[in-house]
Design a protein around this motif. Structure first.
Motif, PDB file in Angstrom:
ATOM      1  N   PRO A   1      67.262 -21.873 -24.121  1.00 39.24           N
ATOM      2  CA  PRO A   1      68.454 -22.664 -22.898  1.00 39.24           C
ATOM      3  C   PRO A   1      69.276 -23.342 -22.688  1.00 39.24           C
ATOM      4  O   PRO A   1      70.199 -22.770 -22.798  1.00 39.24           O
ATOM      5  CB  PRO A   1      67.235 -24.582 -22.372  1.00 39.24           C
ATOM      6  CG  PRO A   1      65.916 -23.847 -22.532  1.00 39.24           C
ATOM      7  CD  PRO A   1      65.610 -22.817 -23.824  1.00 39.24           C
ATOM      8  N   ILE A   2      69.467 -23.094 -24.301  1.00 40.89           N
ATOM      9  CA  ILE A   2      70.885 -24.114 -25.309  1.00 40.89           C
ATOM     10  C   ILE A   2      72.103 -22.672 -25.484  1.00 40.89           C
ATOM     11  O   ILE A   2      72.366 -22.797 -25.134  1.00 40.89           O
ATOM     12  CB  ILE A   2      70.545 -24.193 -26.526  1.00 40.89           C
ATOM     13  CG1 ILE A   2      69.984 -26.064 -26.419  1.00 40.89           C
ATOM     14  CG2 ILE A   2      71.707 -24.651 -27.352  1.00 40.89           C
ATOM     15  CD1 ILE A   2      69.171 -26.691 -28.238  1.00 40.89           C
ATOM     16  N   LEU A   3      71.268 -21.395 -25.486  1.00 41.63           N
ATOM     17  CA  LEU A   3      71.403 -20.229 -25.698  1.00 41.63           C
ATOM     18  C   LEU A   3      72.290 -19.969 -24.421  1.00 41.63           C
ATOM     19  O   LEU A   3      73.279 -19.255 -24.204  1.00 41.63           O
ATOM     20  CB  LEU A   3      71.419 -19.489 -26.596  1.00 41.63           C
ATOM     21  CG  LEU A   3      70.554 -19.383 -28.146  1.00 41.63           C
ATOM     22  CD1 LEU A   3      69.919 -18.132 -28.493  1.00 41.63           C
ATOM     23  CD2 LEU A   3      72.209 -19.747 -28.534  1.00 41.63           C
ATOM     24  N   ASN A   4      71.587 -19.940 -23.812  1.00 44.86           N
ATOM     25  CA  ASN A   4      71.454 -19.100 -22.108  1.00 44.86           C
ATOM     26  C   ASN A   4      72.753 -20.252 -21.874  1.00 44.86           C
ATOM     27  O   ASN A   4      73.447 -19.665 -20.933  1.00 44.86           O
ATOM     28  CB  ASN A   4      70.264 -19.215 -21.656  1.00 44.86           C
ATOM     29  CG  ASN A   4      70.254 -18.497 -20.071  1.00 44.86           C
ATOM     30  OD1 ASN A   4      70.284 -19.039 -19.252  1.00 44.86           O
ATOM     31  ND2 ASN A   4      70.412 -17.388 -19.617  1.00 44.86           N
ATOM     32  N   SER A   5      72.587 -21.586 -21.426  1.00 39.49           N
ATOM     33  CA  SER A   5      73.162 -22.457 -20.796  1.00 39.49           C
ATOM     34  C   SER A   5      74.499 -23.144 -21.678  1.00 39.49           C
ATOM     35  O   SER A   5      74.969 -23.169 -21.316  1.00 39.49           O
ATOM     36  CB  SER A   5      72.234 -23.763 -20.137  1.00 39.49           C
ATOM     37  OG  SER A   5      72.835 -24.819 -19.425  1.00 39.49           O
ATOM     38  N   GLY A   6      73.992 -23.879 -22.576  1.00 41.70           N
ATOM     39  CA  GLY A   6      75.393 -23.792 -23.786  1.00 41.70           C
ATOM     40  C   GLY A   6      76.106 -22.974 -24.298  1.00 41.70           C
ATOM     41  O   GLY A   6      77.542 -22.879 -23.916  1.00 41.70           O
ATOM     42  N   PHE A   7      75.297 -21.667 -24.308  1.00 45.40           N
ATOM     43  CA  PHE A   7      76.218 -20.844 -25.335  1.00 45.40           C
ATOM     44  C   PHE A   7      76.518 -19.561 -23.744  1.00 45.40           C
ATOM     45  O   PHE A   7      77.489 -18.728 -24.073  1.00 45.40           O
ATOM     46  CB  PHE A   7      76.299 -19.910 -26.061  1.00 45.40           C
ATOM     47  CG  PHE A   7      76.150 -21.099 -27.235  1.00 45.40           C
ATOM     48  CD1 PHE A   7      77.241 -21.681 -27.866  1.00 45.40           C
ATOM     49  CD2 PHE A   7      74.811 -21.759 -28.476  1.00 45.40           C
ATOM     50  CE1 PHE A   7      76.868 -22.986 -28.798  1.00 45.40           C
ATOM     51  CE2 PHE A   7      74.729 -22.628 -29.498  1.00 45.40           C
ATOM     52  CZ  PHE A   7      75.714 -23.367 -29.561  1.00 45.40           C
ATOM     53  N   LYS A   8      76.302 -19.676 -22.578  1.00 54.84           N
ATOM     54  CA  LYS A   8      76.740 -18.673 -21.914  1.00 54.84           C
ATOM     55  C   LYS A   8      75.699 -17.406 -22.614  1.00 54.84           C
ATOM     56  O   LYS A   8      76.616 -16.111 -21.834  1.00 54.84           O
ATOM     57  CB  LYS A   8      77.716 -18.899 -21.716  1.00 54.84           C
ATOM     58  CG  LYS A   8      78.460 -20.228 -20.974  1.00 54.84           C
ATOM     59  CD  LYS A   8      77.736 -20.305 -19.962  1.00 54.84           C
ATOM     60  CE  LYS A   8      78.299 -21.895 -19.614  1.00 54.84           C
ATOM     61  NZ  LYS A   8      77.227 -22.530 -18.331  1.00 54.84           N
TER      62      LYS A   8
END
Length: 271
Positions: free
Chosen positions: A171-178
């Motif tokens: 979730p962090i890589l997908n949403s936060g770092f796009k």
């Protein structure tokens, strides 16, 4: 015992396939089954959580290893991100394991509450993400601090739940770092291998609080761990292969389904 090992092998196949497909390490399958099998084998109720976390992480290690081999062969392994997140995650997870999980204060009720909280968060975030058209072309440059913080969060989740940390990383890589879902999954599998291997080695040399020996070294129960790992090693590459042909939305919905299964199981145990 033979029936239990066969069941574990099948669970390993399912967990390995999910690990390759979803990038979460397969722990969601393992923490459903292991507590019941460990109790059937006579392991003390007071340390079921510790044995569950340890053997789930052991199986997760091989799920991630198998998936990573497939990714390396396809030149889809991201060394820099994996090492930065993995090393910070390992440091944090070992601290949590030593000072909290492998103590008498972390019991089944606390374990189930933690797992439910993590899973509810994951369902919400995953559903939100599945509605966003995020692709690699919008990718942000991740700082060392950002990647390190991601690793710390993943390490805490790994140690507390035995889930491997992918539930936080993706979730962090997908949403936060796009990052695209596929790239986030690839990085997640690499990190999971580093953290799960480190925690498995740590648990191998831990001394259980209750003196009970049943084909185990530390918290690793060899018949369970080996049967689980064999299934994992076989099925994980197939999960990676199937994931390449599925959309992010489909992968997200499969992810949510298995997370909901875990939530229901842990809520029933609390009741």
């Amino acid at each position: 015992m033979l029936q239990q090992l066969l069941l574990l092998f099948i669970i390993g196949l399912a967990g390995g396939f999910l690990a390759g497909l979803l990038g979460i390490g397969g722990g969601a399958m393992y923490i459903l089954i292991l507590p019941h099998l460990l109790l059937d084998m006579g392991f003390p109720q007071e340390e079921i959580v510790q044995y569950t976390v340890a053997n789930s992480l052991f199986g997760t290690t091989f799920a991630a290893l198998s998936g990573n081999i497939a990714l390396i062969k396809r030149n889809e392994f991201y060394w820099k991100e994996v090492l930065l997140i993995g090393l910070s995650g390992t440091f944090c997870s070992i601290l949590i394991l030593h000072f909290l999980v492998n103590t008498g204060s972390y019991q089944k009720t606390q374990f189930n509450i933690v797992v439910i909280a993590i899973m509810v968060y994951i369902v919400i975030v995953t559903i939100i993400q599945s509605k966003r058209p995020v692709g690699g072309q919008y990718e942000k440059k991740a700082s060392i601090l950002g990647l390190g913080s991601t690793g710390m969060g993943a390490g805490i989740v790994s140690a507390l739940s035995g889930l491997g940390g992918g539930t936080v990383i993706i979730p962090i890589l997908n949403s936060g770092f796009k990052l695209s879902m596929h790239k986030a999954k690839a990085i997640s599998l690499g990190v999971i291998f580093i953290t799960s291997l480190s925690l498995s080695l740590f648990n191998l040399f831990e001394k259980p609080m209750i003196d009970y020996t049943n084909q185990n070294t530390g918290y690793i129960v060899w018949p369970l761990a080996i049967a689980l790992s064999l299934g994992v090693m076989i099925a994980s590459p197939f999960g990676v292969k199937v994931a390449r042909n599925l959309s992010n939305k489909v992968i997200s919905y499969i992810f949510v389904f298995f997370v909901l299964v875990v939530i229901v199981d842990k809520m029933v145990q609390l009741i």
